[in-house]
Design an enzyme around this catalytic site. Structure first.
Site, PDB file in Angstrom:
ATOM      1  N   GLY A   1      38.785  34.852  40.765  1.00 40.55           N
ATOM      2  CA  GLY A   1      37.779  33.860  41.369  1.00 40.55           C
ATOM      3  C   GLY A   1      38.062  33.113  39.848  1.00 40.55           C
TER       4      GLY A   1
ATOM      5  N   GLU B   1      31.563  36.175  33.542  1.00 41.64           N
ATOM      6  CA  GLU B   1      31.190  37.537  34.161  1.00 41.64           C
ATOM      7  C   GLU B   1      31.081  38.911  32.947  1.00 41.64           C
ATOM      8  OE1 GLU B   1      33.173  36.855  38.308  1.00 41.64           O
ATOM      9  OE2 GLU B   1      34.275  38.191  36.925  1.00 41.64           O
TER      10      GLU B   1
END
Ligand code: 5RP
Length: 219
Positions: A97, A103
């Protein structure tokens, strides 16, 4: 059970790991979106969230969940995110993504990382089904690609993709990932790269696997 139902099953399981009054880090992707739906039900019982992408921040706000900046919170007690691949040792490939850098930052900052996947994401060796994404500063794209080739990789520019940080992504096939923590460190040394999608050094503490019949726990 279809794949979406298995993702939802894993996501619902993550709710048990949320501590009352805490800050929750929230990943990016379709599995995490199910977690956001679940989290919305207990939004008044948490302090805030920190989001790993603009898309996640928008969805959290849409569901009435408070979003804070990582720099303004003292502690992230839990990070919940999906993965593209996961081994039985809880090492991951992430970043399809495109949110891998943020992240990785939240995973590093969090006290506990719970990964949520459906059982199609389980592999014996990373790189079996997914390339390793590498986020690069745009002017370093060609240089970084040559370095990746010299390491045995086969990088493809994800043309048209621009990360939330304004960078480019190279999807790297063919890397030797038998020792993923070592490869992660080697990739980190390439000047101009921001992050790579190997989560082997900071792997998940717990993986919840939606199988249809049950939520399998890897810990
Ligand atoms: C995004 C990610 C996602 O967690 C990963 O791609 C899995 O996504 P999905 O839950 O949609 O299968 O790393 O950068």
């Amino acid at each position: 059970m279809d794949v979406e139902a298995k993702k939802r099953q894993a996501a619902e399981g993550a709710l048990e790991h949320v501590e009352i009054g805490s800050v929750v880090g929230v990943g990016t992707g379709s599995t995490t979106n199910h977690f956001i739906d679940a989290l919305a039900r207990i939004r008044h019982r948490i302090d805030a969230t920190v989001a790993s992408s603009e898309a996640t921040a928008a969805l959290l706000r849409e569901r009435g969940i408070r979003v804070s900046d990582l720099n303004s919170v003292d502690e992230v007690s839990l990070y919940v995110d999906g993965a593209d691949e996961c081994t039985h040792h809880r090492q991951l490939v992430k970043g399809r993504g495109g949110a891998l850098a943020r992240e990785k930052i939240i995973a590093a900052a969090a006290r506990r990382f719970v990964c949520i996947v459906d059982d199609s994401k389980l592999v014996d060796v990373l790189g079996t089904t997914a390339p390793v994404p590498v986020e690069v500063i745009p002017m370093a794209r060609g240089y970084a690609a040559r370095q990746l080739v010299s390491l045995g990789g086969n990088p493809f520019w994800r043309e048209g993709a621009v990360t939330d940080n304004g960078n480019a992504i190279l999807d790297v096939h063919g890397l030797d990932l038998v020792a993923p923590a070592e490869t992660e460190s080697i990739l980190n040394q390439i000047t101009g790269t921001v992050a790579n999608g190997l989560f082997a050094r900071r792997r998940a503490d717990v993986v919840l696997v939606g199988t249809g019949s049950e939520v399998r726990i890897l810990s």
